[in-house]
Enzyme design. Sequence first.
Site: not given
Length: 239
Positions: A8, A130
Amino acid sequence: MILYPAIDLKDGQAVRLLRGEMEQATVFNDDPADQARVFVKAGAEWLHLVDLNGAFAGRPVNADAVEAILAACPGTPAQLGGGIRDMSTIEGWLEKGLARVILGTVAVEDPELVRAAARAFPGRIAVGIDARDGRVATRGWAEETEVEATDLARRFEDAGVAAIIYTDIDRDGAMGGPNVPATEALARAVGIPVIASGGVSSLADLIALRDTGVIAGAISGRALYDGKLDLREALAALA
């Protein structure tokens, strides 16, 4: 089942967030390309990259870091999500060597773009879903919708997307284990391969996901950085 180590990216560094909160970022490596090499040396078959700044900005922000990772690991396919919201950005990333791009926010806001991209680039478009409590969140998880995760996945059943990456936001970075029942239910509801994300923090988690028989992959980040999950051991177990 494929294990995807996660990198990330925030401000050019490899970080992990807690439940998607940008202020809850822990820096694990100042050199994301070096981190990618570590994962590949351990045997990673794929890399999962997220441009966190890009997810909020709506455009690529950590492009230099992504390109450095691609240059450092030319033989390992990588998928990227975060801030990819138009066809020119999709095309640009695929031309630069990404194996797959992940479309999240636009899957809700512009589903026809997802369909068009999947037609134009077969096998190279994934949908990122998500969710909190089963409902989809967009724009870096900052905006919650009333769209159910399973309903969104079904909209792309005939679109030709390569995979769905399903993240349970409340599990992400929390080291509490993935939401196996919800992920399995989603995988059984659609014919698209589903990749689990959020909370994958032990070998037992990976085995539980694999043993559903319907989950195609799993993404893990913090557990690999913290040493709670050994990548070589995990890959050997899954093999």
